[in-house]
Design a protein around this motif. Structure first.
Motif, short mmCIF file in Angstrom:
data_model
loop_
_atom_site.label_atom_id
_atom_site.label_comp_id
_atom_site.label_asym_id
_atom_site.label_seq_id
_atom_site.Cartn_x
_atom_site.Cartn_y
_atom_site.Cartn_z
N SER A 1 48.60 49.94 49.58
CA SER A 1 49.19 50.86 50.35
C SER A 1 49.54 49.98 51.75
O SER A 1 50.53 50.18 52.40
CB SER A 1 48.30 51.81 51.07
N ALA A 2 48.85 49.10 51.90
CA ALA A 2 49.48 48.02 52.77
C ALA A 2 50.77 47.11 52.55
O ALA A 2 51.53 47.12 53.18
CB ALA A 2 48.33 46.88 53.07
N LEU A 3 50.97 46.88 51.48
CA LEU A 3 52.07 46.25 50.90
C LEU A 3 53.32 47.28 51.06
O LEU A 3 54.46 46.84 51.34
CB LEU A 3 51.83 45.79 49.56
N VAL A 4 53.07 48.54 50.59
CA VAL A 4 54.04 49.54 50.44
C VAL A 4 54.40 49.76 52.22
O VAL A 4 55.48 50.03 52.33
CB VAL A 4 53.47 50.95 49.97
N ALA A 5 53.22 49.92 52.91
CA ALA A 5 53.61 49.93 54.24
C ALA A 5 54.50 48.96 54.96
O ALA A 5 55.47 49.33 55.86
CB ALA A 5 52.33 50.18 55.13
N GLU A 6 54.21 47.76 54.52
CA GLU A 6 54.96 46.60 55.07
C GLU A 6 56.44 46.61 54.47
O GLU A 6 57.43 46.32 55.16
CB GLU A 6 54.43 45.14 54.61
N ALA A 7 56.50 47.01 53.17
CA ALA A 7 57.91 47.09 52.43
C ALA A 7 58.79 48.62 53.32
O ALA A 7 59.90 48.52 53.57
CB ALA A 7 57.59 47.56 51.24
N VAL A 8 58.11 49.37 53.65
CA VAL A 8 58.85 50.48 54.46
C VAL A 8 59.17 50.10 55.76
O VAL A 8 60.23 50.54 56.12
CB VAL A 8 57.77 51.70 54.67
N SER A 9 58.25 49.34 56.48
CA SER A 9 58.63 48.81 57.98
C SER A 9 59.93 48.03 57.65
O SER A 9 60.69 47.89 58.45
CB SER A 9 57.38 48.00 58.31
N TYR A 10 59.88 47.09 56.68
CA TYR A 10 61.03 46.16 56.27
C TYR A 10 62.29 46.89 56.39
O TYR A 10 63.12 46.55 56.84
CB TYR A 10 60.82 45.35 55.21
N MET B 1 56.62 53.21 62.40
CA MET B 1 55.35 53.30 62.53
C MET B 1 54.98 54.60 62.24
O MET B 1 53.76 54.84 61.56
CB MET B 1 54.65 52.81 63.72
N PHE B 2 55.62 55.93 62.70
CA PHE B 2 55.43 57.10 62.38
C PHE B 2 55.53 57.49 60.90
O PHE B 2 54.42 58.09 60.33
CB PHE B 2 56.45 57.89 63.00
N ALA B 3 56.40 56.94 60.02
CA ALA B 3 56.51 56.97 58.74
C ALA B 3 55.48 56.20 57.92
O ALA B 3 54.95 56.87 57.11
CB ALA B 3 57.87 56.43 58.15
N VAL B 4 54.96 55.08 58.34
CA VAL B 4 53.86 54.39 57.97
C VAL B 4 52.59 55.29 58.22
O VAL B 4 51.67 55.26 57.01
CB VAL B 4 53.77 52.87 58.42
N ALA B 5 52.36 55.59 59.21
CA ALA B 5 51.13 56.38 59.46
C ALA B 5 51.09 57.59 58.69
O ALA B 5 49.98 58.04 57.86
CB ALA B 5 51.06 56.84 60.88
N PHE B 6 52.22 58.43 58.57
CA PHE B 6 52.20 59.52 57.46
C PHE B 6 51.98 59.26 56.04
O PHE B 6 51.40 59.89 55.52
CB PHE B 6 53.81 60.19 57.78
N MET B 7 52.47 58.20 55.91
CA MET B 7 52.27 57.54 54.34
C MET B 7 50.74 57.24 54.09
O MET B 7 50.28 57.41 53.38
CB MET B 7 53.15 56.26 53.96
N MET B 8 50.07 56.53 55.17
CA MET B 8 48.56 56.31 54.82
C MET B 8 47.98 57.62 54.83
O MET B 8 46.93 57.51 54.34
CB MET B 8 48.36 55.63 56.17
N ILE B 9 48.28 58.45 55.63
CA ILE B 9 47.27 59.55 55.49
C ILE B 9 47.52 60.24 54.23
O ILE B 9 46.60 60.85 53.73
CB ILE B 9 47.97 60.83 56.68
N ILE B 10 48.84 60.38 53.56
CA ILE B 10 49.03 61.17 52.33
C ILE B 10 48.26 60.15 51.24
O ILE B 10 47.48 60.77 50.54
CB ILE B 10 50.68 60.72 51.83
N THR B 11 48.14 58.97 51.44
CA THR B 11 47.32 57.98 50.41
C THR B 11 45.92 58.25 50.67
O THR B 11 45.26 58.37 49.69
CB THR B 11 47.62 56.46 50.65
N PHE B 12 45.45 58.41 51.96
CA PHE B 12 44.15 58.73 52.10
C PHE B 12 43.67 60.13 51.36
O PHE B 12 42.71 60.09 50.86
CB PHE B 12 43.62 58.70 53.44
N ASN B 13 44.52 61.06 51.75
CA ASN B 13 44.31 62.43 51.17
C ASN B 13 44.39 62.39 49.49
O ASN B 13 43.59 62.99 48.67
CB ASN B 13 45.32 63.52 51.46
N ILE B 14 45.13 61.88 49.01
CA ILE B 14 45.20 61.50 47.37
C ILE B 14 44.11 60.82 46.91
O ILE B 14 43.51 61.45 46.15
CB ILE B 14 46.62 60.79 46.93
#
Length: 140
Positions: free
Chosen positions: A4-13, A80-93
């Motif tokens: 999820s950290a790697l995906v978050a960095e890719a989304v940020s990029y 950062m908003f998109a990454v936070a949303f993605m992390m919340i989704i990952t946590f819930n899954i």
């Protein structure tokens, strides 16, 4: 998790660092910073009215730099908003995968304020057992 950290960095990029607006703002900030440093160095050498005129230019550069930094922060905020949303989704899954599963056995019984968080979603009354959300919180 690492994935999820790697995906978050890719989304940020994708959402920030490769956009033209980010590149333009970054180069503008770098250019303004260099000009500001030069003006500050030359202002120390000037006397009298030249010093006052130089101070006005410095103030103008500082204000422009402040505005550019604020614009850059807004560009980064969207990502950062998109990454936070993605992390919340990952946590819930992941939390749904481990719902009702003991992921760790604690070597202590948590104090009362953490007891329900540590045992949330687990059957029984063995408070040494740890649920996924509490384990995630401890590791994070």
């Amino acid at each position: 998790s690492m994935a999820s950290a790697l995906v978050a960095e890719a989304v940020s990029y994708v959402l920030i660092y490769r956009t033209d607006s980010y590149k333009n703002l970054k180069s503008s900030i770098d250019r303004l910073s260099q000009k500001l440093e030069k003006k500050k160095e030359s202002a120390h050498l000037n006397l009298g009215k030249k010093r006052e005129k130089g101070q006005k230019k410095i103030d103008r550069f500082e204000e422009e730099l402040k505005q550019q930094n604020q614009s850059l922060s807004m560009v980064k905020f969207k990502s950062m908003f998109a990454v936070a949303f993605m992390m919340i989704i990952t946590f819930n899954i992941i939390s749904s995968w481990y719902s009702g599963v003991v992921v760790a056995r604690l070597p202590f019984e948590p104090i009362s304020i953490f007891r329900m968080a540590a045992h949330r979603g687990l059957p029984g009354d063995d408070f040494y057992e740890c649920a996924y959300p509490f384990f995630y919180m401890l590791c994070g």
